[in-house]
Design a protein around this motif. Structure first.
Motif, mmCIF file in Angstrom:
data_model
loop_
_atom_site.group_PDB
_atom_site.id
_atom_site.type_symbol
_atom_site.label_atom_id
_atom_site.label_comp_id
_atom_site.label_asym_id
_atom_site.label_seq_id
_atom_site.Cartn_x
_atom_site.Cartn_y
_atom_site.Cartn_z
ATOM 1 N N SER A 1 11.415 7.981 -2.015
ATOM 2 C CA SER A 1 11.076 8.335 -3.397
ATOM 3 C C SER A 1 12.301 8.299 -4.300
ATOM 4 C CB SER A 1 10.432 9.732 -3.435
ATOM 5 O OG SER A 1 9.235 9.749 -2.694
ATOM 6 N N SER A 2 13.448 8.722 -3.763
ATOM 7 C CA SER A 2 14.677 8.714 -4.568
ATOM 8 C C SER A 2 15.107 7.299 -4.914
ATOM 9 C CB SER A 2 15.799 9.441 -3.830
ATOM 10 O OG SER A 2 16.190 8.730 -2.678
ATOM 11 N N GLU A 3 14.769 6.329 -4.029
ATOM 12 C CA GLU A 3 15.096 4.928 -4.282
ATOM 13 C C GLU A 3 13.984 4.205 -5.026
ATOM 14 O OE1 GLU A 3 18.046 3.345 -3.422
ATOM 15 O OE2 GLU A 3 18.690 5.396 -3.003
ATOM 16 N N ASP A 4 12.788 4.791 -5.031
ATOM 17 C CA ASP A 4 11.616 4.159 -5.623
ATOM 18 C C ASP A 4 11.471 4.606 -7.071
ATOM 19 O OD1 ASP A 4 9.296 2.715 -5.871
ATOM 20 O OD2 ASP A 4 8.025 4.316 -5.074
ATOM 21 N N LEU A 5 12.271 4.007 -7.940
ATOM 22 C CA LEU A 5 12.297 4.419 -9.336
ATOM 23 C C LEU A 5 10.945 4.163 -10.000
ATOM 24 C CD1 LEU A 5 15.806 3.004 -10.309
ATOM 25 C CD2 LEU A 5 15.217 5.330 -9.583
ATOM 26 N N ALA A 6 10.397 5.218 -10.599
ATOM 27 C CA ALA A 6 9.109 5.139 -11.311
ATOM 28 C C ALA A 6 8.003 4.591 -10.417
ATOM 29 C CB ALA A 6 9.248 4.276 -12.562
ATOM 30 N N GLU A 7 8.116 4.846 -9.106
ATOM 31 C CA GLU A 7 7.128 4.399 -8.117
ATOM 32 C C GLU A 7 6.898 2.890 -8.169
ATOM 33 O OE1 GLU A 7 3.581 6.702 -8.586
ATOM 34 O OE2 GLU A 7 4.467 8.440 -7.581
ATOM 35 N N GLY A 8 7.946 2.149 -8.540
ATOM 36 C CA GLY A 8 7.815 0.694 -8.636
ATOM 37 C C GLY A 8 7.486 0.047 -7.308
ATOM 38 N N ARG A 9 8.207 0.433 -6.254
ATOM 39 C CA ARG A 9 7.966 -0.180 -4.946
ATOM 40 C C ARG A 9 6.616 0.253 -4.364
ATOM 41 N NH1 ARG A 9 11.953 -2.997 -2.521
ATOM 42 N NH2 ARG A 9 13.979 -2.971 -3.574
ATOM 43 N N THR A 10 6.264 1.506 -4.573
ATOM 44 C CA THR A 10 4.965 1.972 -4.079
ATOM 45 C C THR A 10 3.839 1.131 -4.666
ATOM 46 O OG1 THR A 10 5.813 4.236 -3.877
ATOM 47 C CG2 THR A 10 3.426 3.949 -3.905
ATOM 48 N N ASN A 11 3.923 0.884 -5.957
ATOM 49 C CA ASN A 11 2.904 0.068 -6.619
ATOM 50 C C ASN A 11 2.935 -1.376 -6.122
ATOM 51 O OD1 ASN A 11 2.069 2.267 -8.164
ATOM 52 N ND2 ASN A 11 3.505 1.809 -9.813
ATOM 53 N N LEU A 12 4.145 -1.907 -5.917
ATOM 54 C CA LEU A 12 4.264 -3.276 -5.434
ATOM 55 C C LEU A 12 3.657 -3.425 -4.045
ATOM 56 C CD1 LEU A 12 7.887 -4.363 -6.502
ATOM 57 C CD2 LEU A 12 5.739 -5.277 -7.357
ATOM 58 N N TYR A 13 3.968 -2.475 -3.154
ATOM 59 C CA TYR A 13 3.469 -2.565 -1.783
ATOM 60 C C TYR A 13 1.949 -2.432 -1.746
ATOM 61 C CZ TYR A 13 8.357 -1.897 -0.362
ATOM 62 O OH TYR A 13 9.704 -2.037 -0.184
ATOM 63 N N THR A 14 1.424 -1.502 -2.530
ATOM 64 C CA THR A 14 -0.029 -1.314 -2.579
ATOM 65 C C THR A 14 -0.722 -2.551 -3.135
ATOM 66 O OG1 THR A 14 0.285 1.069 -2.922
ATOM 67 C CG2 THR A 14 -1.874 0.157 -3.439
ATOM 68 N N SER A 15 -0.167 -3.069 -4.218
ATOM 69 C CA SER A 15 -0.750 -4.259 -4.841
ATOM 70 C C SER A 15 -0.645 -5.470 -3.929
ATOM 71 C CB SER A 15 -0.057 -4.556 -6.175
ATOM 72 O OG SER A 15 -0.226 -3.490 -7.084
ATOM 73 N N ALA A 16 0.468 -5.562 -3.165
ATOM 74 C CA ALA A 16 0.669 -6.705 -2.270
ATOM 75 C C ALA A 16 -0.455 -6.811 -1.249
ATOM 76 C CB ALA A 16 2.020 -6.591 -1.570
ATOM 77 N N ILE A 17 -0.854 -5.692 -0.703
ATOM 78 C CA ILE A 17 -1.936 -5.695 0.292
ATOM 79 C C ILE A 17 -3.250 -6.097 -0.364
ATOM 80 C CG2 ILE A 17 -3.271 -4.258 1.869
ATOM 81 C CD1 ILE A 17 -0.704 -2.591 2.289
ATOM 82 N N ASP A 18 -3.528 -5.528 -1.535
ATOM 83 C CA ASP A 18 -4.779 -5.851 -2.239
ATOM 84 C C ASP A 18 -4.840 -7.335 -2.594
ATOM 85 O OD1 ASP A 18 -5.568 -3.218 -2.088
ATOM 86 O OD2 ASP A 18 -4.787 -2.686 -4.064
ATOM 87 N N VAL A 19 -3.737 -7.863 -3.123
ATOM 88 C CA VAL A 19 -3.699 -9.275 -3.519
ATOM 89 C C VAL A 19 -3.769 -10.173 -2.290
ATOM 90 C CG1 VAL A 19 -2.293 -11.075 -4.590
ATOM 91 C CG2 VAL A 19 -2.428 -8.825 -5.653
ATOM 92 N N GLY A 20 -3.049 -9.800 -1.227
ATOM 93 C CA GLY A 20 -3.044 -10.602 -0.012
ATOM 94 C C GLY A 20 -4.412 -10.731 0.620
ATOM 95 N N LEU A 21 -5.236 -9.725 0.469
ATOM 96 C CA LEU A 21 -6.573 -9.737 1.061
ATOM 97 C C LEU A 21 -7.531 -10.698 0.353
ATOM 98 C CD1 LEU A 21 -7.065 -5.949 1.882
ATOM 99 C CD2 LEU A 21 -6.660 -7.837 3.484
ATOM 100 N N THR A 22 -7.108 -11.252 -0.793
ATOM 101 C CA THR A 22 -7.935 -12.262 -1.452
ATOM 102 C C THR A 22 -7.876 -13.604 -0.723
ATOM 103 O OG1 THR A 22 -6.156 -12.925 -2.967
ATOM 104 C CG2 THR A 22 -7.645 -11.171 -3.708
ATOM 105 N N SER A 23 -6.842 -13.766 0.113
ATOM 106 C CA SER A 23 -6.744 -14.954 0.971
ATOM 107 C C SER A 23 -5.987 -14.548 2.231
ATOM 108 C CB SER A 23 -6.017 -16.100 0.249
ATOM 109 O OG SER A 23 -5.890 -17.223 1.093
ATOM 110 N N PRO A 24 -6.624 -13.777 3.092
ATOM 111 C CA PRO A 24 -5.910 -13.140 4.205
ATOM 112 C C PRO A 24 -5.485 -14.076 5.331
ATOM 113 C CG PRO A 24 -8.252 -12.677 4.354
ATOM 114 C CD PRO A 24 -8.039 -13.385 3.058
#
Length: 392
Positions: free
Chosen positions: A270-293
């Motif tokens: 969390s201290s390295e994840d400024l404004a939850e940028g990485r959390t959002n990226l990782y979550t979105s990556a899985i969602d987007v990846g599942l469109t062509s898994p």
């Protein structure tokens, strides 16, 4: 360890590896290091040294298959999904980077099989040259901010001739352990002294980059190096008993403090994840990846956030996004085979820890110097295994 003269392929590889970390010394994706590799590849084709793509070429086979799969993913993304994610420019940029890495892998692996590379001497010279160059650049950074208009720092952090501090940190962090590897094989006292000084300097410079991933990789590398060296002090059944006790204690400590450990790790993230940028990226990556898994969406950035497309900033997620499950399985197989070899040499295993940290929490897919280092570390161990087999 006796030195010998280097051939032109070895000199060209050293030149390329030392220069490719400095990304501002290139125009677009092509710089002096990249041009050197392309010329070496053409020379290899002309001389017949590059002649096959066999199953033994584990890096080249990964890249050619991944390129094919990700291209199919790109076609699926464009034709069937209307290219809902990514841009043509970012796809082309990544694809060009991957092709150059594939060419470099094919070059190094074929030259190794043709016995045209003294892997140890290449590693040795890369360590010394990189150590001296980064030391000199750090000394300059103490008195000036740039050289010929090229920055020596990224804000207050040491990151010479790059536009992203991780491009420097990712390359410097394994170097202290590569220094240990060279130290263990050199006999001259003065040479060993110089190596020890460079190891200390490069460890310090890793901290000066300000990269948490590089620092974590450096710390993990030193921990693993000293732990394995300590375990190797024991022999036979005593060694096996010590390993069993140590593993049992670690498992017990983790089991009894699982919540505390989780909270600490989450606090660090969390201290390295400024404004939850990485959390959002990782979550979105899985969602987007599942469109062509299965075959992914092709090279390039695919996560739309804040008005533009972003990379996932995690290599395993990037592979899944671009090459689907097929690409991810290929990547895991490559890492398994590489890890199995690295386990044979403690210093090289330690050197791989910063790269592993970056693979987990950063992106190594486009990082040509990292792939060149992995090639050298792997094939040094393979060459030593072959010598042992011949001498048996």
């Amino acid at each position: 360890m006796k030195n010998k003269g280097l051939n032109n392929f070895e000199k060209g590889l050293i030149f390329a590896i030392v220069l490719t970390p400095f990304t501002l010394l290139r125009i677009g994706y092509i710089g002096f290091g990249e041009i050197s590799l392309l010329l070496l590849f053409l020379a290899g084709l002309q001389t017949g040294y590059i002649s096959k793509l066999s199953k033994d070429l584990i890096f080249s086979r990964f890249w050619i298959i991944f390129l094919i799969v990700s291209f199919c993913g790109f076609a699926y993304n464009v034709i069937f999904l209307n290219q809902n994610t990514g841009t043509f420019e970012s796809s082309l940029f990544d694809f060009a980077a991957y092709v150059l890495i594939f060419i470099s892998c094919l070059l190094v692996e074929n030259l190794y099989l043709k016995d045209r590379l003294n892997i140890y001497q290449i590693i040795r010279r890369v360590f010394f040259l990189s150590g001296f160059i980064f030391t000199a650049l750090y000394a300059l950074s103490m008195i000036m901010d740039s050289v010929l208009g090229l920055p020596l720092k990224y804000f207050e952090y040491f990151a010479p001739f790059v536009n992203n501090l991780h491009q420097t940190a990712m390359f410097i962090a394994p170097m202290p352990f590569i220094g240990l590897f060279v130290l263990e094989r050199e006999k001259k006292k003065l040479t060993r002294l110089v190596i020890m000084v460079l190891i200390l300097i490069l460890s310090y410079l890793t901290l000066e980059t300000g990269s948490f991933k590089a620092m974590a990789g450096l710390g993990l590398g030193w921990l693993i190096y000293f732990l394995i060296k300590f375990i190797n002090l024991f022999r036979g059944n005593l060694k096996k008993a010590f390993i069993a006790i140590a593993i049992s204690m670690v498992v017990l400590v983790i089991a009894l403090n699982i919540e505390t450990i989780y909270n600490i790790l989450w606090a660090i993230f969390s201290s390295e994840d400024l404004a939850e940028g990485r959390t959002n990226l990782y979550t979105s990556a899985i969602d987007v990846g599942l469109t062509s898994p299965v075959i992914g969406l092709g090279p390039g950035a695919h996560i739309y956030q804040d008005g533009q497309f972003w990379d996932s900033h995690a290599s395993f997620l990037t592979v899944f996004l671009q090459g689907g499950v097929i690409g991810l399985i290929l990547f895991l197989i490559l890492f398994y085979r590489l890890s199995r070899n690295l386990l044979q040499v403690t210093s090289l295993l330690a050197a791989s820890m910063p790269i592993l940290i970056y693979a987990l929490g950063g992106d190594i897919m486009r990082r040509l110097p990292i792939w060149l280092l992995l090639l050298l570390l792997n094939y040094y161990i393979v060459s030593e295994q072959k010598k042992e087999f011949i001498n048996e």
